[in-house]
Design a protein around this motif. Structure first.
Motif, PDB file in Angstrom:
ATOM      1  N   ASN A 104       0.834  -1.204   0.000  1.00  0.00           N
ATOM      2  CA  ASN A 104       0.000   0.000   0.000  1.00  0.00           C
ATOM      3  C   ASN A 104       0.865   1.249   0.000  1.00  0.00           C
ATOM      4  O   ASN A 104       0.625   2.193  -0.774  1.00  0.00           O
ATOM      5  N   ARG A 110       1.111   3.920  -3.175  1.00  0.00           N
ATOM      6  CA  ARG A 110       0.827   5.343  -2.972  1.00  0.00           C
ATOM      7  C   ARG A 110       2.021   6.187  -3.400  1.00  0.00           C
ATOM      8  O   ARG A 110       1.855   7.264  -3.991  1.00  0.00           O
ATOM      9  N   TYR A 113      -4.324  11.780  -8.301  1.00  0.00           N
ATOM     10  CA  TYR A 113      -4.010  10.995  -7.113  1.00  0.00           C
ATOM     11  C   TYR A 113      -5.105  11.133  -6.063  1.00  0.00           C
ATOM     12  O   TYR A 113      -5.540  10.146  -5.463  1.00  0.00           O
ATOM     13  N   SER A 161      -8.169  11.766  -6.482  1.00  0.00           N
ATOM     14  CA  SER A 161      -9.398  11.094  -6.931  1.00  0.00           C
ATOM     15  C   SER A 161      -9.334   9.584  -6.725  1.00  0.00           C
ATOM     16  O   SER A 161     -10.366   8.939  -6.527  1.00  0.00           O
ATOM     17  N   TRP A 162      -8.141   9.023  -6.792  1.00  0.00           N
ATOM     18  CA  TRP A 162      -7.972   7.572  -6.720  1.00  0.00           C
ATOM     19  C   TRP A 162      -7.183   7.127  -5.492  1.00  0.00           C
ATOM     20  O   TRP A 162      -6.726   5.982  -5.423  1.00  0.00           O
ATOM     21  N   ARG A 163      -7.041   8.003  -4.503  1.00  0.00           N
ATOM     22  CA  ARG A 163      -6.141   7.706  -3.399  1.00  0.00           C
ATOM     23  C   ARG A 163      -6.605   6.538  -2.545  1.00  0.00           C
ATOM     24  O   ARG A 163      -5.808   5.936  -1.824  1.00  0.00           O
ATOM     25  N   TRP A 164      -7.888   6.198  -2.586  1.00  0.00           N
ATOM     26  CA  TRP A 164      -8.378   5.083  -1.787  1.00  0.00           C
ATOM     27  C   TRP A 164      -8.226   3.735  -2.487  1.00  0.00           C
ATOM     28  O   TRP A 164      -8.474   2.700  -1.892  1.00  0.00           O
ATOM     29  N   THR A 165      -7.822   3.755  -3.746  1.00  0.00           N
ATOM     30  CA  THR A 165      -7.737   2.501  -4.498  1.00  0.00           C
ATOM     31  C   THR A 165      -6.718   1.542  -3.895  1.00  0.00           C
ATOM     32  O   THR A 165      -7.001   0.356  -3.703  1.00  0.00           O
ATOM     33  N   ALA A 166      -5.513   2.054  -3.605  1.00  0.00           N
ATOM     34  CA  ALA A 166      -4.451   1.188  -3.093  1.00  0.00           C
ATOM     35  C   ALA A 166      -4.825   0.542  -1.761  1.00  0.00           C
ATOM     36  O   ALA A 166      -4.735  -0.677  -1.613  1.00  0.00           O
ATOM     37  N   PHE A 212      -7.782   0.087  -0.495  1.00  0.00           N
ATOM     38  CA  PHE A 212      -8.952  -0.771  -0.688  1.00  0.00           C
ATOM     39  C   PHE A 212      -8.535  -2.134  -1.241  1.00  0.00           C
ATOM     40  O   PHE A 212      -8.997  -3.181  -0.769  1.00  0.00           O
ATOM     41  N   LEU A 213      -7.638  -2.138  -2.239  1.00  0.00           N
ATOM     42  CA  LEU A 213      -7.208  -3.391  -2.841  1.00  0.00           C
ATOM     43  C   LEU A 213      -6.332  -4.204  -1.892  1.00  0.00           C
ATOM     44  O   LEU A 213      -6.526  -5.412  -1.727  1.00  0.00           O
TER      45      LEU A 213
END
Length: 270
Positions: free
Chosen positions: A179, A183, A195, A197-202, A204-205
């Motif tokens: 993670n 990031r 970044y 907009s998509w900062r929760w992706t890492a 979450f996965l």
């Protein structure tokens, strides 16, 4: 030894929003790796205790563990899943290493990260093995009425290696390290707006997968809820530790000219 090549790779530059690469000599880096390897080997030398069927069948779990067990392991007393084997604990570390390789195909940062990642995985496994053999807690399926896994004997020492979960500790170690690494990659390669907009992706996965692994250990009736939680905490802490052995925290990155604006930017981590 191929790993020796990883210690000598030149470090790429980093953005101001990312912590600088820690400066270690080749000997110090090798010492970290060898230390983890030694700890791992030493843990294997600690003899496993022989299971006592009379003891583990009379074991009484606490109320929290009983509540979670009644809602996760089904009605048969023992249920397996695709992670319920000796190799299942390696799924997250191996997958994490492949993911880090994929995001840095030129191997510049991956070649530097990998020794710390491997060292952390070995240390995580060693601490897990030590805890299992010292605590000697019976597994959930050993309770009265439980069904032993196929091919297991009542005197098999693995029946009293419940605390804490090795699958969970390895999964959360990999999630924590990867993670942070994802990031860092996103902050370096993406615009700030992208970044954010998509900062929760890492997380979450990575942590989503680790949570699935922890749930699977309860579903297979191999671990109690507290086993999984303890493994998750240990794995997370070691993931953060070994990542910080490789990189300084972002807040401590050295500003270019010391302006207030740059110092403010350095605090932007998530």
């Amino acid at each position: 030894m191929p790993l020796a090549l990883f210690f000598t790779q030149a470090a790429p530059s980093v953005h101001a929003g990312d912590g600088p690469i820690r400066s270690w000599s080749d000997g110090e880096k090798a010492g970290i790796w060898v230390g983890s390897l030694g700890l791992s080997i030493g843990a294997q030398l600690v003899p496993a205790k022989q299971s006592d069927p009379a003891r583990y069948r009379g074991y009484r779990a606490n109320a929290l563990d009983r509540w979670w067990r009644s809602r996760t392991h089904g009605t048969e007393g023992y249920q397996s899943n695709f992670l319920d084997n000796a190799w299942g604990s390696l799924a997250a570390p191996v997958g994490g290493a492949l993911l880090m390789a994929a995001i840095d195909i030129d191997r510049r940062e991956f070649s530097r990260d990998l020794p710390f990642f491997i060292a952390g995985a070995m240390a995580t496994g060693a601490l897990t093995d030590l805890a299992k053999r010292v605590v000697d807690r019976p597994r959930p399926y050993c309770q009265a009425g439980g069904v032993l896994p196929p091919g297991h004997l009542p005197t098999d020492g693995r029946h009293t290696e419940s605390f804490f979960s090795g699958h969970s500790s390895q999964a959360f170690f990999a999630a924590s390290f990867v993670n942070n690494r994802l990031r860092r990659h996103m902050r370096q390669e993406w615009r700030r707006e992208e970044y954010r907009s998509w900062r929760w992706t890492a997380p979450f996965l990575t942590y989503g997968w680790a949570t699935v692994v922890g749930w699977s250990r309860m579903h297979a009736d191999k671990h109690y809820f507290t086993d999984v939680c303890a493994g998750a905490l240990v794995g997370y802490a070691l993931g953060e530790l070994f990542y910080r052995l490789c990189y300084e925290p972002a807040q401590t990155a050295a500003p270019g000219n010391g302006t207030t604006a740059e110092l403010f930017k350095l605090k932007w981590v998530f």
